[in-house]
Design an enzyme around this catalytic site. Structure first.
Site, mmCIF file in Angstrom:
data_model
loop_
_atom_site.group_PDB
_atom_site.id
_atom_site.type_symbol
_atom_site.label_atom_id
_atom_site.label_comp_id
_atom_site.label_asym_id
_atom_site.label_seq_id
_atom_site.Cartn_x
_atom_site.Cartn_y
_atom_site.Cartn_z
ATOM 1 N N ARG A 41 0.827 -1.214 0.000
ATOM 2 C CA ARG A 41 0.000 0.000 0.000
ATOM 3 C C ARG A 41 0.863 1.267 0.000
ATOM 4 N NH1 ARG A 41 -5.363 -1.067 1.531
ATOM 5 N NH2 ARG A 41 -5.890 -3.115 0.664
ATOM 6 N N ASP A 145 -17.343 7.046 5.512
ATOM 7 C CA ASP A 145 -16.128 6.240 5.458
ATOM 8 C C ASP A 145 -14.957 7.162 5.756
ATOM 9 O OD1 ASP A 145 -15.593 3.228 4.125
ATOM 10 O OD2 ASP A 145 -13.818 4.508 4.216
#
Length: 276
Positions: A41, A145
């Site tokens: 990531r 979110d």
């Protein structure tokens, strides 16, 4: 564990520091098994910023946290989701709405950790498919979110057609538009589904900004990323948003044992707020 060789130098101290920052900013706990995920990531951020290794990225983050923190959080959050995931929850939702059809016709729903929108759109489609006259209802669905990139996708409501192949054909025909020409192979959520939906960025570690509570909260596949102490803090805040009889739905691999005593199990990972 000894230092592992990657394309970018990634020392144990780098991994440990990133885990520390992730926990402080998001509450997400990363174990040793997440080392490869953390590498993959953040390697994308290192590449984009033209840095040489993870130590440089950590130094960059600490010097530029205000501008980098959003991309940092977006990089580490996991966003696997699908339409009508865990179907029994939506069967429960149909009955939940049917009961309100006979009563108040008022409902506030929160999709926490809404990711790219499949969950809240599934909620909205189920609600619309369960009531005869939407105009007679006062319904709002809040979709939140921590990851701003998936929130943008959720707001757009555009998906690869393959993403909706598992959705009932009747619902696909009613609630999706199929793309043509340059947009062939894509589908878009119809405006009638989006009418009562609001999308907002929210870090669950922050104080909740809500003025009113929620009759039903979808909090699925979120708590698995937090340690028990953080879970307790979050559910303490959630419980304050619900009245006795209100409902909380969590993911299939989750439970509230040793986390909160404010809810009673009434179905498969479906809980009801107690009067305490």
């Amino acid at each position: 564990m000894s230092d592992v060789k990657f394309e970018y130098q990634f020392k144990d101290r780098d991994f440990n520091k990133l885990k520390e920052i992730v926990y402080a900013r998001t509450g997400i706990t990363l174990g040793e098994e997440k080392r490869q995920l953390v590498y993959s990531r953040f390697a994308k951020r290192i590449r984009k910023l033209n840095l040489q290794n993870f130590s440089e990225y950590i130094e960059y983050f600490e010097k530029n946290e205000e501008s980098e923190v959003t991309d940092f959080i977006n990089a580490i959050t996991t966003n696997f989701t699908s339409f009508f995931r865990e179907p029994h929850h939506f069967e429960f939702l149909k009955n939940f709405i049917a009961e309100r059809e006979m009563a108040s016709r008022y409902c506030r729903i929160w999709s926490a950790g809404c990711s790219s929108g499949e969950e809240p759109y599934s909620i909205a489609m189920t609600v619309l498919d369960s009531i005869a006259n939407p105009d007679a209802w006062d319904i709002k669905i809040l979709c939140t979110d921590i990851d701003t990139s998936v929130l943008r996708k959720a707001e757009q409501g555009v998906y690869d057609a393959a993403r909706v192949e598992g959705v009932d054909e009747r619902l696909r025909s009613r609630f999706f538009l199929r793309g043509k020409g340059a947009r062939n192979g894509l589908v878009k959520i119809r405006d009638e589904v989006r009418t009562n939906m609001v999308f907002r960025q929210l870090n669950l570690l922050d104080e909740f900004p809500f003025k009113k509570g929620f009759d039903l909260i979808f909090f699925r596949n979120v708590i698995i990323y937090f340690d028990k102490d953080t879970q307790r803090k979050i559910f303490s805040k959630i419980a304050k948003l619900q009245q006795p009889g209100d409902v909380l739905i969590i993911g299939h691999s989750e439970n509230l044992a040793a986390v909160t005593d404010k809810y009673a199990l009434i179905g498969r990972t479906i809980y009801q707020r107690l009067d305490n």
